[in-house]
Design a protein around this motif. Structure first.
Motif, mmCIF file in Angstrom:
data_model
loop_
_atom_site.group_PDB
_atom_site.id
_atom_site.type_symbol
_atom_site.label_atom_id
_atom_site.label_comp_id
_atom_site.label_asym_id
_atom_site.label_seq_id
_atom_site.Cartn_x
_atom_site.Cartn_y
_atom_site.Cartn_z
ATOM 1 N N ALA A 297 -36.717 -86.467 -32.055
ATOM 2 C CA ALA A 297 -35.900 -87.141 -32.840
ATOM 3 C C ALA A 297 -36.008 -88.319 -33.488
ATOM 4 O O ALA A 297 -35.912 -89.290 -33.599
ATOM 5 C CB ALA A 297 -34.383 -87.156 -32.613
ATOM 6 N N VAL A 298 -37.407 -88.880 -32.979
ATOM 7 C CA VAL A 298 -38.483 -89.527 -33.411
ATOM 8 C C VAL A 298 -39.408 -89.543 -33.949
ATOM 9 O O VAL A 298 -39.991 -88.201 -33.681
ATOM 10 C CB VAL A 298 -38.528 -91.100 -32.158
ATOM 11 N N ASN A 299 -40.146 -90.158 -34.397
ATOM 12 C CA ASN A 299 -41.474 -90.351 -35.326
ATOM 13 C C ASN A 299 -42.606 -91.174 -34.344
ATOM 14 O O ASN A 299 -42.686 -92.241 -33.720
ATOM 15 C CB ASN A 299 -41.678 -90.527 -36.216
ATOM 16 N N GLY A 300 -44.206 -90.514 -33.955
ATOM 17 C CA GLY A 300 -44.857 -91.018 -33.105
ATOM 18 C C GLY A 300 -45.342 -92.535 -34.192
ATOM 19 O O GLY A 300 -45.297 -92.443 -35.225
ATOM 20 N N ALA A 301 -45.648 -93.699 -33.695
ATOM 21 C CA ALA A 301 -46.621 -94.598 -34.245
ATOM 22 C C ALA A 301 -47.932 -94.119 -34.644
ATOM 23 O O ALA A 301 -48.568 -93.513 -34.311
ATOM 24 C CB ALA A 301 -46.331 -96.163 -33.191
ATOM 25 N N LYS A 302 -47.494 -94.528 -36.141
ATOM 26 C CA LYS A 302 -48.805 -93.771 -37.281
ATOM 27 C C LYS A 302 -50.495 -94.373 -36.775
ATOM 28 O O LYS A 302 -50.547 -95.823 -36.532
ATOM 29 C CB LYS A 302 -48.868 -94.450 -38.515
ATOM 30 N N THR A 303 -51.381 -93.480 -36.320
ATOM 31 C CA THR A 303 -52.632 -93.679 -35.913
ATOM 32 C C THR A 303 -53.416 -93.251 -36.909
ATOM 33 O O THR A 303 -54.746 -93.127 -36.544
ATOM 34 C CB THR A 303 -52.987 -93.901 -34.337
ATOM 35 N N PHE A 304 -53.019 -92.536 -38.080
ATOM 36 C CA PHE A 304 -54.426 -91.583 -38.770
ATOM 37 C C PHE A 304 -54.038 -91.949 -40.499
ATOM 38 O O PHE A 304 -52.713 -93.003 -40.457
ATOM 39 C CB PHE A 304 -54.378 -90.660 -38.557
#
Length: 304
Positions: A297-304
């Motif tokens: 229920a979370v989103n990974g840090a944007k790296t792309f």
């Protein structure tokens, strides 16, 4: 809550996982699965099978896994740069490479002050294009994950590759065996694992946290967390700054304040993790012989 899949150590973890989202095995057949890297454009995940000297690719649209590259110079850690290219740490090649869009391989680093690197382990790319990587000796300690050889450098460092000049610089030199690494979402902090415990009970099994200066210089370096089960290895950070790290019994989740708030249990020792899926809310997990995933229920840090 799926009690068989999660351990709630702090109520802050309860809202990060779904009771209906179980851990699923997507592939089995590796000898030591490592280095997951997700490619949004193709909805595929590339990961390493180090002892088998190959890289595998999981297709999220079909659920199928096939060989991406073999031989693969005993590749370990992988990541994706800001142009969607694969960056790979090669144990066997003792180098860091980039696979171009047309398939050509560019060598980014293989020597420091004229001496061959040990066996690059894991890498991360900053928003400015700089590539940071660790260089312990696991790929030269034996012939299992590379080619047995002495260390020409005589130490295990954390390095930074300048995005403009290509200059290779040591950013930290006081680790026993630097391993996984990841930046906070705003890139002001760098987390680096030390798995020195593999080379003696007196050595560390912890994660350290550094502050990152505008020139890429590091300060601090205090111990952020000690591993409570086995060893930390690879890790990723979600968009709120929580750390999701591999461990001996699965994936451990740490709040930015250093509290271990929960675990995702996996039936194998976990080596590395990666956020993926179109919304970056699918956690891919490399666990010894297998690739697993679970929606969180979370989103990974944007790296792309």
């Amino acid at each position: 809550m799926a009690a068989s899949d999660y351990v709630i150590l702090d109520d802050r973890f309860r809202r990060l996982v779904f009771g209906t989202a179980h851990v699923h095995r997507l592939y089995q057949g590796a000898h030591w699965a490592e280095g997951p890297a997700y490619f949004p454009a193709s909805r595929t995940l590339v990961f390493s099978d180090i002892p088998n000297d190959r890289m595998l690719r999981f297709d999220e649209t079909t659920g199928q896994t096939g060989v991406f590259r073999s031989p693969a110079r005993y590749s370990n850690g992988n990541t994706v740069d800001r142009e969607g290219r694969l960056v790979t740490c090669e144990h066997g090649g003792r180098r860091v490479t980039r696979t171009e869009h047309d398939g050509r391989i560019t060598v980014l680093a293989e020597r420091y002050e004229g001496q061959p690197l040990n066996s690059p382990n894991d890498a991360v790319v900053m928003s400015d294009g700089a590539i940071w990587f660790t260089d312990p000796t696991y790929g030269i300690d034996s012939d299992y994950e590379g080619h047995k050889a002495p260390s020409a450098i005589g130490a295990s460092y954390v390095y930074r590759i300048d995005p403009h000049s290509g200059e290779l610089r040591v950013v930290c030199d006081d680790f026993v065996k630097p391993n996984g690494l990841a930046f906070s979402p705003d890139e002001s902090l760098l987390y680096v694992v030390d798995t020195g415990r593999t080379h003696g009970a007196e050595h560390p099994a912890h994660m350290r946290r550094f502050r990152v200066g505008p020139d890429g210089r590091l300060t601090g370096g205090e111990v952020f967390a000690d591993c409570t089960q086995g060893l930390f290895d690879g890790l990723r950070v979600d968009e709120d700054g929580r750390i999701w790290t591999s461990a001996g019994d699965g994936v451990h989740c740490y709040d930015p304040d250093g509290t271990l708030i929960g675990k995702i249990l996996v039936p194998e020792v976990v080596a590395n993790v990666c956020f993926g899926g179109p919304k970056r809310n699918r956690l891919f997990i490399c666990g010894t012989t297998s690739l697993y995933s679970v929606h969180v229920a979370v989103n990974g840090a944007k790296t792309f």
